[in-house]
Design an enzyme around this catalytic site. Structure first.
Site, PDB file in Angstrom:
ATOM      1  N   ARG A  51      33.994  71.854  -0.496  1.00  0.00           N
ATOM      2  CA  ARG A  51      35.080  72.642  -1.066  1.00  0.00           C
ATOM      3  C   ARG A  51      35.259  72.453  -2.565  1.00  0.00           C
ATOM      4  O   ARG A  51      35.385  73.412  -3.319  1.00  0.00           O
ATOM      5  CB  ARG A  51      36.441  72.269  -0.430  1.00  0.00           C
ATOM      6  CG  ARG A  51      36.818  73.076   0.756  1.00  0.00           C
ATOM      7  CD  ARG A  51      37.626  72.210   1.673  1.00  0.00           C
ATOM      8  NE  ARG A  51      36.807  71.084   2.066  1.00  0.00           N
ATOM      9  CZ  ARG A  51      35.991  71.114   3.116  1.00  0.00           C
ATOM     10  NH1 ARG A  51      35.941  72.142   3.878  1.00  0.00           N
ATOM     11  NH2 ARG A  51      35.222  70.073   3.394  1.00  0.00           N
ATOM     12  N   THR A  52      35.304  71.203  -2.982  1.00  0.00           N
ATOM     13  CA  THR A  52      35.667  70.975  -4.375  1.00  0.00           C
ATOM     14  C   THR A  52      34.616  71.569  -5.309  1.00  0.00           C
ATOM     15  O   THR A  52      34.933  72.319  -6.230  1.00  0.00           O
ATOM     16  CB  THR A  52      35.870  69.469  -4.637  1.00  0.00           C
ATOM     17  OG1 THR A  52      36.818  68.992  -3.691  1.00  0.00           O
ATOM     18  CG2 THR A  52      36.396  69.217  -6.030  1.00  0.00           C
ATOM     19  N   LYS A  80      17.825  56.882 -12.691  1.00  0.00           N
ATOM     20  CA  LYS A  80      17.002  56.085 -13.623  1.00  0.00           C
ATOM     21  C   LYS A  80      17.830  55.017 -14.318  1.00  0.00           C
ATOM     22  O   LYS A  80      17.328  54.300 -15.177  1.00  0.00           O
ATOM     23  CB  LYS A  80      16.400  56.991 -14.702  1.00  0.00           C
ATOM     24  CG  LYS A  80      15.477  58.064 -14.189  1.00  0.00           C
ATOM     25  CD  LYS A  80      14.956  58.868 -15.381  1.00  0.00           C
ATOM     26  CE  LYS A  80      14.129  60.039 -14.944  1.00  0.00           C
ATOM     27  NZ  LYS A  80      13.887  60.967 -16.060  1.00  0.00           N
ATOM     28  N   ARG A 101      32.530  64.283  -9.899  1.00  0.00           N
ATOM     29  CA  ARG A 101      32.978  63.437  -8.782  1.00  0.00           C
ATOM     30  C   ARG A 101      32.083  62.216  -8.736  1.00  0.00           C
ATOM     31  O   ARG A 101      30.872  62.312  -8.890  1.00  0.00           O
ATOM     32  CB  ARG A 101      32.881  64.202  -7.471  1.00  0.00           C
ATOM     33  CG  ARG A 101      33.050  63.307  -6.259  1.00  0.00           C
ATOM     34  CD  ARG A 101      33.144  64.083  -4.988  1.00  0.00           C
ATOM     35  NE  ARG A 101      34.424  64.766  -4.883  1.00  0.00           N
ATOM     36  CZ  ARG A 101      34.851  65.382  -3.776  1.00  0.00           C
ATOM     37  NH1 ARG A 101      34.086  65.412  -2.714  1.00  0.00           N
ATOM     38  NH2 ARG A 101      36.022  65.966  -3.741  1.00  0.00           N
ATOM     39  N   HIS A 129      42.483  62.235  -6.874  1.00  0.00           N
ATOM     40  CA  HIS A 129      41.830  63.538  -6.680  1.00  0.00           C
ATOM     41  C   HIS A 129      42.807  64.611  -7.184  1.00  0.00           C
ATOM     42  O   HIS A 129      43.380  65.363  -6.405  1.00  0.00           O
ATOM     43  CB  HIS A 129      41.508  63.724  -5.198  1.00  0.00           C
ATOM     44  CG  HIS A 129      40.559  64.837  -4.903  1.00  0.00           C
ATOM     45  ND1 HIS A 129      40.249  65.838  -5.812  1.00  0.00           N
ATOM     46  CD2 HIS A 129      39.844  65.114  -3.777  1.00  0.00           C
ATOM     47  CE1 HIS A 129      39.395  66.668  -5.233  1.00  0.00           C
ATOM     48  NE2 HIS A 129      39.135  66.258  -4.018  1.00  0.00           N
TER      49      HIS A 129
HETATM   50  C1  NCD Z   1      38.848  65.160   0.124  1.00  0.00           C
HETATM   51  C2  NCD Z   1      38.176  64.162  -0.791  1.00  0.00           C
HETATM   52  O1  NCD Z   1      37.052  64.382  -1.222  1.00  0.00           O
HETATM   53  O2  NCD Z   1      38.816  63.174  -1.075  1.00  0.00           O
HETATM   54  N1  NCD Z   1      38.099  66.333   0.277  1.00  0.00           N
HETATM   55  C3  NCD Z   1      38.301  67.364  -0.601  1.00  0.00           C
HETATM   56  O3  NCD Z   1      38.008  67.268  -1.762  1.00  0.00           O
HETATM   57  N2  NCD Z   1      38.914  68.449  -0.124  1.00  0.00           N
HETATM   58  C4  NCD Z   1      39.272  64.610   1.422  1.00  0.00           C
HETATM   59  C5  NCD Z   1      38.279  63.869   2.247  1.00  0.00           C
HETATM   60  O4  NCD Z   1      37.094  63.765   1.906  1.00  0.00           O
HETATM   61  O5  NCD Z   1      38.696  63.383   3.291  1.00  0.00           O
END
Ligand code: NCD
Length: 308
Positions: A51-52, A80, A101, A129
């Site tokens: 999703r993100t 590397k 991320r 997040h």
């Molecule tokens: C979440 C995350 O990555 O922290 N997912 C997301 O970005 N929607 C929640 C999760 O992974 O449980």
């Protein structure tokens, strides 16, 4: 240079303004279709995501911009031994804005120090997040018409769930909210959050293990997955993973206008039978993620002077 590392980097006024922009995008997407023409977003994902990452990419495309990036650390020079800071500095030579991320807490901050373009934290380890929280705020605002005077139940892995940490921080800034923190003993919220955000700021909160007992008072139920990848041993994960499974019968005493949210991915903490309940709003929440990320990209690129 304005970055987004922690949800607290944004003032309440900025949050409200972005929510308004996202609602305007929903009402009139055509107006925004070329705002980022010729601009590039880089998505640097050192940790898995569906999703993100895809919502960032969809957001940039819908603003008329382009996207580049990688979705696993092994395919980047991190393999590397390159530092995050050098990777970000390099990518800043190609892209106008970066969403990253990383499995290590604090990695995005380290990355911003020498960055020449805005950096967005798309999740750092078990820490924060902020863009999921923006998604959650837009969803709550659209569902409830407000962000204050709500009773919010957060259920599941409150220890490692970074979306929970950012959401508590954000909702504690609006008046009159009450937090019902539902988890097994081992997965309670971290001490720093309990003390710095809830106790020090005199928030109304309770901690309980009883989901059904809490149900009748909730306006929002925010379910979360037990974060397998952050456990030190598999045995503990297996013991705790099914602590809460939301099924239709557990909703019997819930409010008629409860909103059930989940950042997703779900494992089995919400039974698929709940999906047909009109109170299940988690897929609508997914949709909101794209719109609020469009608002965020616009804001950061404007502040950087990249678009006007
Ligand atoms: C979440 C995350 O990555 O922290 N997912 C997301 O970005 N929607 C929640 C999760 O992974 O449980």
């Amino acid at each position: 240079m304005k970055h987004l590392i922690d949800i607290m980097d944004l003032s309440i006024e900025e949050l409200d303004e972005m929510i308004d922009v996202a609602k305007d995008i929903i009402a009139d997407p055509e107006k925004y279709a070329h705002k980022c023409a010729g601009k590039k977003l880089a998505t640097l994902f050192f940790e898995p995501s569906t999703r993100t990452r895809l919502s960032f990419e969809a957001a940039m495309y819908e603003l008329g911009g382009n996207v580049l990036g990688f979705s696993e650390a092994q395919s980047s020079s991190a393999a590397k031994g390159e530092s995050v800071s050098d990777t970000i500095r390099t990518v800043g030579c190609y892209a106008d804005i970066i969403a990253m991320r990383h499995p290590k807490e604090g990695a995005p901050i380290a990355g911003t120090r020498r960055s020449t373009v805005p950096v967005i934290n798309a999740g750092d380890g078990g820490h924060n997040h902020p863009t999921q929280t923006l998604t959650d705020l837009l969803t709550i605002s659209r569902e409830k018409g407000r962000l204050d005077h709500l009773t919010i139940g957060l259920c599941g892995d409150l220890k490692f769930g970074r979306t929970v940490h950012s959401l508590i921080n954000a909702m504690s800034r609006y008046t009159g909210n009450r937090f019902v923190l539902i988890s097994p003993e081992e997965l309670k919220i971290p001490e720093y959050l309990r003390y710095e955000t809830l106790i020090k700021k005199e928030q109304d909160f309770v901690e309980t293990g009883d989901l059904e007992g809490a149900m009748p008072e909730l306006d929002i139920l925010y379910m979360t997955r037990v974060q397998r990848e952050r456990f030190f041993n598999e045995q503990d994960y297996l013991r705790l993973k099914d602590s809460y499974i939301l099924t239709p019968d557990k909703l019997e005493y819930a409010k008629e206008d409860l909103s059930i949210l989940h950042p997703l991915p779900r494992v089995n903490e919400i039974s698929v039978a709940v999906d047909d309940d009109p109170r299940a709003r988690y897929f609508e929440q997914v949709r909101n993620g794209k719109y609020i990320r469009m608002a965020l990209i616009l804001k950061l690129l404007k502040e950087a002077g990249t678009i006007n």
